[in-house]
Design a protein around this motif. Sequence first.
Motif, short mmCIF file in Angstrom:
data_model
loop_
_atom_site.label_atom_id
_atom_site.label_comp_id
_atom_site.label_asym_id
_atom_site.label_seq_id
_atom_site.Cartn_x
_atom_site.Cartn_y
_atom_site.Cartn_z
N GLU A 62 52.40 29.85 -4.14
CA GLU A 62 53.06 31.13 -4.40
C GLU A 62 54.51 31.05 -3.93
OE1 GLU A 62 51.16 34.37 -2.33
OE2 GLU A 62 52.25 33.97 -0.50
N GLU A 64 53.86 32.57 -8.97
CA GLU A 64 52.95 31.50 -8.56
C GLU A 64 52.94 30.41 -9.62
OE1 GLU A 64 48.55 32.97 -9.89
OE2 GLU A 64 49.34 33.78 -8.04
N LYS A 88 48.74 29.12 -1.98
CA LYS A 88 48.19 30.46 -2.19
C LYS A 88 46.84 30.56 -1.49
CE LYS A 88 47.01 33.73 -5.73
NZ LYS A 88 47.93 34.68 -6.22
#
Length: 173
Positions: free
Chosen positions: A54, A108, A138
């Motif tokens: 991310e 992302e 993430k």
Amino acid sequence: MLFLIIPPVLLIAGGYFLLKSIKKIVQINSGKKIEFPASLSLKSLILDVPGIYEIAYKRPSVWGSIPTDISFRIIQLRAHKEYPVSKAVNLFGARKDTSGSRIVPVAEFTVDEAHDYELQTIGFYQFENGDEFIISPKTGYKGFVIMFTIAFSALVMITGLVLSIMMVLTNKF
């Protein structure tokens, strides 16, 4: 006799799982993070582990809006392969660091191999002084589930503690 064993078992089990949950959330949140000033248009990144990453926007002020319409490109340096970057603004994933800066995930991407990459911002944006981007793996739903585990473990531990204290005070042991 069984009622004399239950409170201490709840206390010990709740404390054990509380400590394990806290250790797990620290492991998740202390992963490798790459921070760099938002004003840099190009940034060479070394991503050691393939997976989902991310991009979060970090602003060192409490007031003001965070730009969420930023477009990015991720390019592998060796093969000049471009990876898709999707906008994934998650206001519920917003957090603050220890210095009080606001951090909001804005995009992302997924990489399939560990290598050197280049991050580019597409377009012109007016960044404020001190704004940064943070690239990190993430965590997804893991952190959310572990927070509930921490709350439940703490509740079990407190219940065991209160029942144990009540047992001692009423001389039921």
